[in-house]
Design a protein around this motif. Structure first.
Motif, PDB file in Angstrom:
ATOM      1  N   GLU A  21       0.838  -1.194   0.000  1.00 39.59           N
ATOM      2  CA  GLU A  21       0.000   0.000   0.000  1.00 39.59           C
ATOM      3  C   GLU A  21       0.879   1.253   0.000  1.00 39.59           C
ATOM      4  O   GLU A  21       1.788   1.399   0.813  1.00 39.59           O
ATOM      5  CB  GLU A  21      -0.876  -0.032   1.250  1.00 39.59           C
ATOM      6  N   TYR A  23       2.280   4.893   0.647  1.00 39.31           N
ATOM      7  CA  TYR A  23       2.156   5.867   1.733  1.00 39.31           C
ATOM      8  C   TYR A  23       1.552   7.153   1.180  1.00 39.31           C
ATOM      9  O   TYR A  23       2.026   7.710   0.200  1.00 39.31           O
ATOM     10  CB  TYR A  23       3.506   6.178   2.387  1.00 39.31           C
ATOM     11  N   SER A 153       1.874  -5.455   4.744  1.00 37.29           N
ATOM     12  CA  SER A 153       1.186  -4.768   5.838  1.00 37.29           C
ATOM     13  C   SER A 153       0.749  -3.388   5.359  1.00 37.29           C
ATOM     14  O   SER A 153       1.281  -2.858   4.396  1.00 37.29           O
ATOM     15  CB  SER A 153       2.102  -4.660   7.064  1.00 37.29           C
ATOM     16  N   GLY A 154      -0.212  -2.813   6.022  1.00 44.40           N
ATOM     17  CA  GLY A 154      -0.741  -1.514   5.609  1.00 44.40           C
ATOM     18  C   GLY A 154       0.316  -0.425   5.596  1.00 44.40           C
ATOM     19  O   GLY A 154       1.369  -0.536   6.230  1.00 44.40           O
ATOM     20  N   SER A 157       0.499   5.166   8.882  1.00 43.97           N
ATOM     21  CA  SER A 157      -0.545   6.177   9.044  1.00 43.97           C
ATOM     22  C   SER A 157      -0.012   7.377   9.816  1.00 43.97           C
ATOM     23  O   SER A 157      -0.768   8.273  10.170  1.00 43.97           O
ATOM     24  CB  SER A 157      -1.750   5.568   9.763  1.00 43.97           C
TER      25      SER A 157
END
Length: 170
Positions: A21, A23, A153-154, A157
């Motif tokens: 994913e 950023y 992994s994501g 955040s």
């Protein structure tokens, strides 16, 4: 021997430019709205010196890639990106390269960059750039080894510390 190591680093780096994913920070754009194609036209400073600042993108000149919106300073740069995005996207989905070398995903500051063997790398803070530059080939190798275990992994955040985006502009 140096050529062999450099070739191995380049081959490894081309496989981890993007896969997880992307950023995206509070701007809503990949690389905080900075033009990733423009880095390749900037003069790089020598190791130990600050790089020129990145070029802010324009919110009306964009492209979609890897689940994110990318902003560009010109239509020509957007078109170059669309023709070959893997050439321009930062390694590790725009996360800090040194952070990945240490085994994690943390944000990256678009003004703390370096191109190595045709691959754009970003880092999080000026202090981290110092650690990164102590052994760039070694850190690229460590990051390349760590990436397969964390790429799925994501995205981070977290907010980029000590950074205020001036992009994208209109």
């Amino acid at each position: 021997m140096k050529w062999l190591i450099a070739s191995a680093v380049f081959a490894a780096s081309s496989s981890f430019a993007f896969a997880g994913e992307q950023y995206v920070d509070e701007t809503g754009f990949a690389v905080s709205g900075y033009d990733v194609v423009a880095y390749f036209g900037l003069d790089q400073s020598s190791v130990g010196s600050s790089q020129p600042k990145g070029v802010p993108g324009n919110s009306t000149i964009t492209a979609e890639y890897n689940g994110a919106t990318w902003a560009f300073s010109s239509a020509a740069n957007r078109d170059a990106f669309v023709a070959d995005p893997a050439k321009y996207v930062p390694a590790f989905d725009g996360h800090c390269a040194y952070g990945v070398a240490k085994g994690g995903k943390v944000p990256a500051n678009p003004n703390l960059w370096r191109i190595v063997d045709g691959q754009l790398y970003l880092n999080i803070t000026k202090n981290v750039v110092g650690f990164w530059e102590e052994d760039i080939p070694g850190n690229i190798s460590l990051a390349g080894n760590n990436w397969p275990g964390i790429e799925g992994s994501g995205a981070s955040s977290r907010t980029i510390p000590q950074f205020t985006s001036s992009a994208p502009t209109n």
